[in-house]
Design a protein around this motif. Structure first.
Motif, PDB file in Angstrom:
ATOM      1  N   GLN A   7       0.755  -0.825  -0.230  1.00  0.00           N
ATOM      2  CA  GLN A   7      -0.044  -0.020  -0.032  1.00  0.00           C
ATOM      3  C   GLN A   7       0.560   1.604  -0.010  1.00  0.00           C
ATOM      4  O   GLN A   7       0.604   2.031  -0.475  1.00  0.00           O
ATOM      5  CB  GLN A   7      -0.990  -0.072   1.356  1.00  0.00           C
ATOM      6  N   ASN A  11       1.011   3.817  -2.817  1.00  0.00           N
ATOM      7  CA  ASN A  11       0.435   5.906  -2.985  1.00  0.00           C
ATOM      8  C   ASN A  11       1.793   6.513  -2.853  1.00  0.00           C
ATOM      9  O   ASN A  11       1.552   7.806  -3.247  1.00  0.00           O
ATOM     10  CB  ASN A  11       0.509   5.892  -0.888  1.00  0.00           C
ATOM     11  N   PHE A  14       1.552   6.906  -7.037  1.00  0.00           N
ATOM     12  CA  PHE A  14       0.580   7.961  -6.879  1.00  0.00           C
ATOM     13  C   PHE A  14       1.525   9.075  -7.099  1.00  0.00           C
ATOM     14  O   PHE A  14       1.612  10.009  -7.409  1.00  0.00           O
ATOM     15  CB  PHE A  14      -0.814   7.677  -6.315  1.00  0.00           C
ATOM     16  N   ALA A  15       1.997   9.582  -5.698  1.00  0.00           N
ATOM     17  CA  ALA A  15       2.339  10.944  -5.089  1.00  0.00           C
ATOM     18  C   ALA A  15       3.287  10.906  -5.936  1.00  0.00           C
ATOM     19  O   ALA A  15       3.502  11.879  -7.038  1.00  0.00           O
ATOM     20  CB  ALA A  15       3.382  10.923  -4.045  1.00  0.00           C
ATOM     21  N   LEU A  21      -4.315   9.897  -5.346  1.00  0.00           N
ATOM     22  CA  LEU A  21      -4.225   8.461  -4.581  1.00  0.00           C
ATOM     23  C   LEU A  21      -4.908   7.468  -5.458  1.00  0.00           C
ATOM     24  O   LEU A  21      -4.320   6.680  -5.560  1.00  0.00           O
ATOM     25  CB  LEU A  21      -5.289   8.367  -2.946  1.00  0.00           C
ATOM     26  N   TRP A  22      -5.249   7.915  -6.726  1.00  0.00           N
ATOM     27  CA  TRP A  22      -6.029   6.869  -7.183  1.00  0.00           C
ATOM     28  C   TRP A  22      -4.832   6.344  -8.834  1.00  0.00           C
ATOM     29  O   TRP A  22      -3.993   7.840  -9.340  1.00  0.00           O
ATOM     30  CB  TRP A  22      -7.126   7.341  -8.409  1.00  0.00           C
ATOM     31  N   GLN A  23      -5.425   5.355  -9.390  1.00  0.00           N
ATOM     32  CA  GLN A  23      -3.945   5.076  -9.928  1.00  0.00           C
ATOM     33  C   GLN A  23      -3.720   3.697 -10.708  1.00  0.00           C
ATOM     34  O   GLN A  23      -4.635   2.734 -10.632  1.00  0.00           O
ATOM     35  CB  GLN A  23      -2.759   4.888  -9.084  1.00  0.00           C
ATOM     36  N   ALA A 145      -7.082   2.424  -5.253  1.00  0.00           N
ATOM     37  CA  ALA A 145      -6.208   3.194  -4.624  1.00  0.00           C
ATOM     38  C   ALA A 145      -6.312   2.653  -2.833  1.00  0.00           C
ATOM     39  O   ALA A 145      -6.910   1.747  -2.240  1.00  0.00           O
ATOM     40  CB  ALA A 145      -7.289   4.952  -4.007  1.00  0.00           C
ATOM     41  N   LEU A 147      -7.187   4.350   0.688  1.00  0.00           N
ATOM     42  CA  LEU A 147      -7.380   5.966   1.308  1.00  0.00           C
ATOM     43  C   LEU A 147      -7.336   5.814   2.372  1.00  0.00           C
ATOM     44  O   LEU A 147      -7.665   5.025   3.265  1.00  0.00           O
ATOM     45  CB  LEU A 147      -8.650   5.583   0.580  1.00  0.00           C
ATOM     46  N   SER A 151      -9.710  11.005   3.250  1.00  0.00           N
ATOM     47  CA  SER A 151      -9.671  11.907   1.203  1.00  0.00           C
ATOM     48  C   SER A 151     -10.806  10.988   1.476  1.00  0.00           C
ATOM     49  O   SER A 151     -10.772  11.013  -0.414  1.00  0.00           O
ATOM     50  CB  SER A 151      -8.590  10.379   0.932  1.00  0.00           C
ATOM     51  N   LEU A 162      -6.057   2.336   6.884  1.00  0.00           N
ATOM     52  CA  LEU A 162      -5.888   2.633   5.151  1.00  0.00           C
ATOM     53  C   LEU A 162      -7.272   1.571   4.130  1.00  0.00           C
ATOM     54  O   LEU A 162      -7.487   0.500   4.624  1.00  0.00           O
ATOM     55  CB  LEU A 162      -4.730   2.003   3.847  1.00  0.00           C
TER      56      LEU A 162
END
Ligand code: ISJ
Length: 197
Positions: A7, A11, A14-15, A21-23, A145, A147, A151, A162
């Motif tokens: 996870q 993240n 993603f960042a 957060l969504w990929q 994601a 999350l 978020s 998460l």
């Protein structure tokens, strides 16, 4: 790979890409084995949950009102963030009204016209029941994601962990809508393994 790392790795990826957060769903190996089939199944989640709950599935409306999309939602739909749309937020509950999935759908105003106009009054009928009754339903590749609290999932549903989520854009008769689905703590505790959460 221990799930917490997967996870965190998701993240970080993603960042780094500035995608929030969504990929786009990464290769299955990056997702814990227990959540992978839930995150990547292209079929109707309603149907899957109905089977799992022996048809004891209910839809509770949290919100169905007009509002502005979030930035990542506007990007996913290719609409301007100032363009209001219909926002539908529901909880899908299993037996004994146990909250299993929080879903947030964004209908651009232009999508709620013609034969899709009735989606303005869907109430507690599951959106998937309508969407998946159409043989020509289109669906974008799924994004996923992990999350964290804060978020976008209502605080009362999120807890302190998460939560795994998935989202995609459906296309029907030339109209689009974005559907995001988040697996809630009670569902994760019952159906995901310790290694997945
Ligand atoms: C898109 C689907 O519809 C489900 C039902 C929803 C609703 O009623 O608002 C929203 C998301 C989904 O969990 C599906 O079944 O896959």
């Amino acid at each position: 790979m221990p799930p917490a790392n997967s996870q965190l790795l998701l993240n970080r990826r993603f960042a780094r890409r500035g995608l929030g957060l969504w990929q786009r769903a990464p290769g299955g190996h990056l997702l814990p084995a227990g959540v992978r089939p839930w995150l990547l199944d292209p079929g109707s989640l309603t149907r899957k949950l109905r089977q799992l709950s022996h048809n004891q599935l209910s839809v509770h409306i949290l919100r169905q009102s007009w509002g502005r999309p979030r930035l990542s939602e506007a990007r996913a739909l290719g609409v301007d963030i100032t363009q209001h749309g219909l926002i539908r937020e529901v909880i899908l509950c299993g037996p004994y009204e146990e909250p299993w999935v929080y879903a947030r759908s964004l209908f651009p105003a232009a999508s709620l016209t013609g034969s899709l106009r009735h989606l303005r009054q869907l109430d507690n009928r599951p959106l998937g029941g309508y969407l998946f009754s159409h043989p020509h339903l289109g669906r974008s590749p799924l994004s996923v994601a992990a999350l964290p609290p804060g978020s976008g999932v209502p605080e009362s549903l999120q807890g302190d962990k998460l939560l795994w989520g998935r989202r995609s854009v459906f296309s029907l008769k030339g109209k689009q809508l974005l559907v995001s689905e988040v697996f809630l703590p009670a569902f994760a505790a019952r159906f995901f393994t310790e290694e997945d959460t």
